[in-house]
Design a protein around this motif. Structure first.
Motif, PDB file in Angstrom:
ATOM      1  N   ASN A 183       2.468   7.881  -7.332  1.00  0.00           N
ATOM      2  CA  ASN A 183       2.804   9.235  -6.738  1.00  0.00           C
ATOM      3  C   ASN A 183       4.258   8.729  -6.047  1.00  0.00           C
ATOM      4  O   ASN A 183       4.990   9.576  -6.000  1.00  0.00           O
ATOM      5  N   PHE A 184       4.348   7.601  -5.542  1.00  0.00           N
ATOM      6  CA  PHE A 184       5.602   6.973  -5.225  1.00  0.00           C
ATOM      7  C   PHE A 184       6.774   7.248  -6.132  1.00  0.00           C
ATOM      8  O   PHE A 184       7.827   7.541  -5.817  1.00  0.00           O
ATOM      9  N   HIS A 185       6.462   6.850  -7.345  1.00  0.00           N
ATOM     10  CA  HIS A 185       7.602   7.115  -8.451  1.00  0.00           C
ATOM     11  C   HIS A 185       7.584   8.139  -9.015  1.00  0.00           C
ATOM     12  O   HIS A 185       8.439   8.550  -9.848  1.00  0.00           O
ATOM     13  N   SER A 186       6.929   9.587  -8.521  1.00  0.00           N
ATOM     14  CA  SER A 186       6.977  10.721  -9.161  1.00  0.00           C
ATOM     15  C   SER A 186       8.240  11.404  -8.910  1.00  0.00           C
ATOM     16  O   SER A 186       8.965  11.113  -7.734  1.00  0.00           O
ATOM     17  N   PRO A 187       8.685  11.939  -9.885  1.00  0.00           N
ATOM     18  CA  PRO A 187      10.303  12.625  -9.839  1.00  0.00           C
ATOM     19  C   PRO A 187      10.178  13.863  -8.970  1.00  0.00           C
ATOM     20  O   PRO A 187      11.014  14.239  -8.732  1.00  0.00           O
ATOM     21  N   GLY A 188       8.985  14.425  -8.886  1.00  0.00           N
ATOM     22  CA  GLY A 188       8.851  15.759  -8.287  1.00  0.00           C
ATOM     23  C   GLY A 188       8.865  15.704  -6.727  1.00  0.00           C
ATOM     24  O   GLY A 188       8.552  14.619  -6.074  1.00  0.00           O
ATOM     25  N   PRO A 189       8.608  16.735  -5.876  1.00  0.00           N
ATOM     26  CA  PRO A 189       8.712  17.140  -4.684  1.00  0.00           C
ATOM     27  C   PRO A 189       7.461  16.441  -4.111  1.00  0.00           C
ATOM     28  O   PRO A 189       6.469  16.350  -4.795  1.00  0.00           O
ATOM     29  N   ASN A 190       7.480  16.095  -2.693  1.00  0.00           N
ATOM     30  CA  ASN A 190       6.137  15.670  -2.278  1.00  0.00           C
ATOM     31  C   ASN A 190       5.329  17.054  -2.168  1.00  0.00           C
ATOM     32  O   ASN A 190       5.619  18.229  -2.031  1.00  0.00           O
ATOM     33  N   PRO A 191       3.856  16.679  -2.572  1.00  0.00           N
ATOM     34  CA  PRO A 191       3.089  18.118  -2.709  1.00  0.00           C
ATOM     35  C   PRO A 191       2.832  18.888  -1.166  1.00  0.00           C
ATOM     36  O   PRO A 191       2.710  19.873  -1.403  1.00  0.00           O
ATOM     37  N   HIS A 192       3.204  17.945  -0.082  1.00  0.00           N
ATOM     38  CA  HIS A 192       3.168  18.548   1.123  1.00  0.00           C
ATOM     39  C   HIS A 192       4.431  18.343   1.742  1.00  0.00           C
ATOM     40  O   HIS A 192       4.997  17.583   1.776  1.00  0.00           O
ATOM     41  N   ARG A 205      12.716   9.518  -2.827  1.00  0.00           N
ATOM     42  CA  ARG A 205      11.684   8.721  -2.127  1.00  0.00           C
ATOM     43  C   ARG A 205      12.001   7.306  -1.989  1.00  0.00           C
ATOM     44  O   ARG A 205      11.427   6.805  -0.925  1.00  0.00           O
ATOM     45  N   SER A 206      12.633   6.820  -2.973  1.00  0.00           N
ATOM     46  CA  SER A 206      12.512   5.486  -3.008  1.00  0.00           C
ATOM     47  C   SER A 206      13.780   4.908  -2.102  1.00  0.00           C
ATOM     48  O   SER A 206      14.025   3.835  -1.776  1.00  0.00           O
ATOM     49  N   ASP A 207      14.597   5.890  -1.599  1.00  0.00           N
ATOM     50  CA  ASP A 207      15.758   5.539  -0.647  1.00  0.00           C
ATOM     51  C   ASP A 207      15.214   5.568   0.730  1.00  0.00           C
ATOM     52  O   ASP A 207      15.317   6.300   1.417  1.00  0.00           O
ATOM     53  N   TYR A 208      14.950   4.133   1.056  1.00  0.00           N
ATOM     54  CA  TYR A 208      14.313   4.179   2.578  1.00  0.00           C
ATOM     55  C   TYR A 208      15.580   3.840   3.360  1.00  0.00           C
ATOM     56  O   TYR A 208      15.347   3.921   4.686  1.00  0.00           O
ATOM     57  N   VAL A 209      16.697   3.760   3.009  1.00  0.00           N
ATOM     58  CA  VAL A 209      17.554   4.027   4.047  1.00  0.00           C
ATOM     59  C   VAL A 209      18.184   5.215   4.297  1.00  0.00           C
ATOM     60  O   VAL A 209      18.087   5.675   5.428  1.00  0.00           O
ATOM     61  N   GLY A 210      18.364   6.198   3.396  1.00  0.00           N
ATOM     62  CA  GLY A 210      18.920   7.488   3.733  1.00  0.00           C
ATOM     63  C   GLY A 210      17.594   8.524   3.704  1.00  0.00           C
ATOM     64  O   GLY A 210      17.838   9.561   4.232  1.00  0.00           O
ATOM     65  N   PHE A 263       0.966  -1.154   0.082  1.00  0.00           N
ATOM     66  CA  PHE A 263       0.105   0.073   0.037  1.00  0.00           C
ATOM     67  C   PHE A 263       0.666   1.354  -0.034  1.00  0.00           C
ATOM     68  O   PHE A 263       1.675   1.443   0.713  1.00  0.00           O
ATOM     69  N   TRP A 264       0.422   2.047  -0.988  1.00  0.00           N
ATOM     70  CA  TRP A 264       1.119   3.429  -1.021  1.00  0.00           C
ATOM     71  C   TRP A 264      -0.069   4.697  -1.167  1.00  0.00           C
ATOM     72  O   TRP A 264      -0.747   4.613  -2.040  1.00  0.00           O
ATOM     73  N   GLY A 265      -0.131   5.328  -0.077  1.00  0.00           N
ATOM     74  CA  GLY A 265      -1.048   6.441  -0.151  1.00  0.00           C
ATOM     75  C   GLY A 265      -1.260   7.171   1.057  1.00  0.00           C
ATOM     76  O   GLY A 265      -0.385   7.105   2.021  1.00  0.00           O
ATOM     77  N   ARG A 266      -2.339   7.720   1.463  1.00  0.00           N
ATOM     78  CA  ARG A 266      -2.821   8.323   2.390  1.00  0.00           C
ATOM     79  C   ARG A 266      -3.078   7.560   3.844  1.00  0.00           C
ATOM     80  O   ARG A 266      -4.008   6.524   3.347  1.00  0.00           O
ATOM     81  N   PRO A 267      -2.961   7.924   5.057  1.00  0.00           N
ATOM     82  CA  PRO A 267      -3.494   7.018   6.152  1.00  0.00           C
ATOM     83  C   PRO A 267      -5.075   7.104   5.984  1.00  0.00           C
ATOM     84  O   PRO A 267      -5.532   5.925   6.327  1.00  0.00           O
ATOM     85  N   GLU A 268      -5.643   8.224   5.614  1.00  0.00           N
ATOM     86  CA  GLU A 268      -7.264   8.332   5.409  1.00  0.00           C
ATOM     87  C   GLU A 268      -7.694   7.279   4.590  1.00  0.00           C
ATOM     88  O   GLU A 268      -8.798   6.812   4.447  1.00  0.00           O
ATOM     89  N   ASP A 269      -7.071   6.485   3.671  1.00  0.00           N
ATOM     90  CA  ASP A 269      -7.451   5.514   2.386  1.00  0.00           C
ATOM     91  C   ASP A 269      -7.023   4.333   3.087  1.00  0.00           C
ATOM     92  O   ASP A 269      -7.276   3.351   2.078  1.00  0.00           O
ATOM     93  N   LEU A 270      -6.590   3.907   3.902  1.00  0.00           N
ATOM     94  CA  LEU A 270      -6.105   2.469   4.542  1.00  0.00           C
ATOM     95  C   LEU A 270      -7.354   1.700   4.539  1.00  0.00           C
ATOM     96  O   LEU A 270      -8.475   2.105   4.850  1.00  0.00           O
ATOM     97  N   PRO A 271      -7.064   0.282   4.371  1.00  0.00           N
ATOM     98  CA  PRO A 271      -8.241  -0.375   4.473  1.00  0.00           C
ATOM     99  C   PRO A 271      -8.569  -0.583   5.890  1.00  0.00           C
ATOM    100  O   PRO A 271      -7.815  -0.509   6.770  1.00  0.00           O
ATOM    101  N   THR A 317      -6.623  10.979  -6.469  1.00  0.00           N
ATOM    102  CA  THR A 317      -6.016   9.631  -6.300  1.00  0.00           C
ATOM    103  C   THR A 317      -4.448   9.676  -5.811  1.00  0.00           C
ATOM    104  O   THR A 317      -3.717  10.506  -6.316  1.00  0.00           O
ATOM    105  N   CYS A 318      -4.050   8.459  -5.052  1.00  0.00           N
ATOM    106  CA  CYS A 318      -2.769   8.711  -4.620  1.00  0.00           C
ATOM    107  C   CYS A 318      -2.498   6.943  -4.319  1.00  0.00           C
ATOM    108  O   CYS A 318      -3.300   6.271  -3.844  1.00  0.00           O
ATOM    109  N   ASP A 319      -1.303   6.726  -5.013  1.00  0.00           N
ATOM    110  CA  ASP A 319      -0.899   5.306  -5.249  1.00  0.00           C
ATOM    111  C   ASP A 319       0.295   5.261  -5.742  1.00  0.00           C
ATOM    112  O   ASP A 319       1.205   6.175  -5.448  1.00  0.00           O
ATOM    113  N   TRP A 320       0.907   4.131  -6.144  1.00  0.00           N
ATOM    114  CA  TRP A 320       2.521   4.026  -6.467  1.00  0.00           C
ATOM    115  C   TRP A 320       2.864   4.835  -7.454  1.00  0.00           C
ATOM    116  O   TRP A 320       4.091   5.093  -7.647  1.00  0.00           O
TER     117      TRP A 320
END
Length: 608
Positions: free
Chosen positions: A530-539, A559-564, A280-288, A525-528
């Motif tokens: 948005n994860f792969h978007s090359p731009g800055p986070n909207p917020h 964004r894809s660098d979960y280590v750094g 899942f990638w998205g908002r917490p408001e959209d969690l199952p 809509t927010c999904d994967w």
């Protein structure tokens, strides 16, 4: 003797000539030195000559390389590193170093000049312990972080950073948000979180950029934040953040109360499976709805997670003793019963709850029980808890101070409570291992490097221990100096001139790995994608401390660098409490300071 380090003299009066180098005794055979050389034309590589009044046997330096030593160790030619070769008109090249000597003839004096520029001896200033102080930080040292313009002494505006960090925790809130929600792009989420028998498990903090609630790092962070709040409450008042901080810290405390059932001896420790992070990638408001929940029980114990939560509740009870006595008493009652559960039914929670092992596998529980016991002693003054803490205490020098290893935290609190020199020695040994000359490597720009995964988190946590130790009279000058250097690295003193705190300064990470801030406003809509978007986070995820650079100071804002580029509730905890310590020092001891150099004089002067 009053310490003199990093005393920066206004270079506007030193026309392209020598600049003074200031020294201060740090250890018996070592002195800290610093100078800043103005740049009058664009440079693509540079050399600086450093002259000293006495022989220097060893020069430890990060901003330059020593290429030549002359005059029996009285002159050094320094050359740029690859990352700071290019300098421009109006810049200043500022260098800090540690000089080792074989003998002591008083504080060293010295001067420096940039090779290839005319040395104007008519402007040479004598180097004494009373060099005039006329510059502000913005004048003498360029920075791409947020320089301090608040009127409080200090290189960066630590009060601003303190408020931003609290906002990060607000952005991590799960559940029904209050009317005074400070993060406009967040809304109610996970309102269906329930236990196996319908228990209300709404609330708490999402752990990181994902949407899972892990009680172990959450409780660890809450304990550290409460500890710093108790020690430096004046800092929050000065920053205008006291009420906001009480509001913020109550959020996880309320959640822990919901998770613990002392009658059934059940403690819920996780909401959501780790696989959610990859599915899942998205908002917490959209969690199952109806995410899977996990708990520890008498038959499947978790002494570590129960112990650190008992510590968090006990620390919270101390916080609320005067603000809300009835709430404080409720926290203390829960802390005592949860501690009894943790000590009666022994076990590692990530063994009892395998779902936690992939993210937060625990290595033991004695350290958490030690911290819980010492906090309960602080809250109750019942000596049985102090004796328990001594039993669970370890004399080992731990790998780090973190959600998984609270050993040095317990050692320091035991010293604070007992003044037993044994505990003091243990804390000193741990901190020495982190300082230059210890067992840790340093990056070229001066960060103590423990691990590439959340490197700044480890660094900030130990800086917090160093400042806390200084408050207890342990190596005050050295510990404050070291903590300040590491925090300033985080805020901009690095080769990227980057603030690693999102939203602070003019240059900071734009793509922190954080689902909610990566999404546009609803109902988009927010999904994967948005994860792969090359731009800055909207917020802008204000206040979030990202994982940080590797051992060569290299950092990638992806964004894809979960280590750094990951963020997490435990990342900000030690960092925020250290910032509170710096605000405290700036407002209680630097009120008469007019420049950064005077700030450091006061910071490093031992308490009398």
């Amino acid at each position: 003797m009053q310490s003199k380090i990093l005393v920066l003299v206004s270079w506007m009066t030193l026309v392209a000539g020598d600049v003074p180098v200031t020294f201060s005794v740090v250890w018996a055979s070592a002195e800290k030195g610093s100078f800043c050389v103005p740049v009058a034309r664009d440079l693509h590589g540079w050399r600086i000559h450093l002259m000293s009044s006495d022989s220097i046997t060893r020069l430890d330096i990060t901003e330059a390389s020593v290429v030549t030593t002359l005059n029996n160790g009285r002159e050094f030619i320094l050359e740029n590193k690859s990352w700071n070769a290019d300098e421009h008109v109006g810049d200043t090249i500022c260098v800090d170093f540690l000089a080792n000597t074989d003998h002591r003839l008083g504080v060293l004096t010295g001067h420096a000049y940039l090779e290839g520029f005319k040395r104007d001896h008519s402007t040479h200033l004598p180097l004494t312990d009373t060099v005039s102080l006329s510059s502000t930080p913005a004048t003498v040292r360029s920075t791409h972080g947020a320089a301090n313009t608040s009127g409080t002494a200090g290189k960066y505006d630590y009060k601003e950073v303190l408020g931003l960090s609290i906002l990060f925790y607000d952005a991590q809130r799960s559940g029904k948000l209050p009317a005074n929600n400070h993060v406009s792009w967040r809304a109610d989420s996970s309102l269906t979180d329930k236990g196996d028998n319908g228990e209300d498990l709404t609330g708490g903090w999402y752990d990181a950029g994902d949407m899972i609630k892990f009680n172990l790092p959450m409780a660890s962070a809450t304990t550290i934040l409460s500890w710093g709040f108790l020690k430096w409450s004046d800092a929050y008042k000065t920053a205008g953040q006291e009420d906001h901080m009480y509001d913020m810290i109550k959020w996880p405390l309320d959640y822990f109360l919901k998770c613990w059932n002392p009658v059934k001896k059940e403690y819920y420790v996780q909401v959501g499976e780790s696989s959610l992070d990859s599915t899942f990638w998205g908002r917490p408001e959209d969690l199952p709805a109806n995410l899977k929940v996990f708990k520890v029980t008498a038959s499947k114990p978790g002494s570590d997670v129960a112990g650190i939560t008992a510590a968090a509740l006990a620390a919270g009870s101390v916080l609320y003793q005067t603000k809300d006595a009835s709430y404080g008493a409720r926290l203390l009652s829960a802390a005592e019963s949860l501690y009894a559960f943790a000590t009666t039914y022994r076990g590692i929670y990530s063994v009892s709850v395998p779902a936690a092992a992939s993210a937060y596998a625990s290595t033991g529980y004695n350290d958490e029980l030690c911290v819980a016991a010492v906090w309960l002693y602080k809250a109750t003054r019942d000596k049985k808890y102090l004796e328990d803490a001594k039993t669970y205490h370890s004399s080992a020098s731990p790998w780090a101070y973190s959600w998984d290893d609270t050993t040095v935290g317990c050692q320091l609190m035991l010293y604070d409570m007992t003044r037993d020199v044994t505990y003091r020695t243990e804390v000193q040994r741990f901190l020495t291992s982190w300082k230059p000359g210890g067992s840790l490597p340093y990056t070229p720009c001066g960060m103590a490097f423990r691990s590439k995964w959340g490197s700044l988190r480890y660094d900030a946590n130990v800086a917090f221990i160093a400042l806390m130790a200084a408050e207890d009279g342990i190596d005050q000058v050295e510990n404050r100096q070291w903590a300040l250097s590491q925090l300033n690295y985080i805020l901009g003193d690095n080769k990227q001139h980057l603030s690693f705190v999102v939203g602070f300064g003019s240059k900071y990470p734009l793509q922190p790995r954080h689902g909610a801030s990566s999404c546009p406003d609803q109902p988009a809509t927010c999904d994967w994608s948005n994860f792969h978007s090359p731009g800055p986070n909207p917020h802008v995820l204000k206040g979030a401390l990202v994982g940080g650079p590797d051992g060569t100071d290299t950092y990638s804002d992806k964004r894809s660098d979960y280590v750094g580029n990951e963020v997490a509730v435990d990342y900000n905890a030690g960092f925020q409490s250290t910032i509170a310590g710096l605000v405290h020092l700036s407002t209680t001891r630097w009120s008469t300071c007019q420049s950064y150099s005077q700030v450091l004089d006061f910071l490093l002067k031992p308490l009398m």
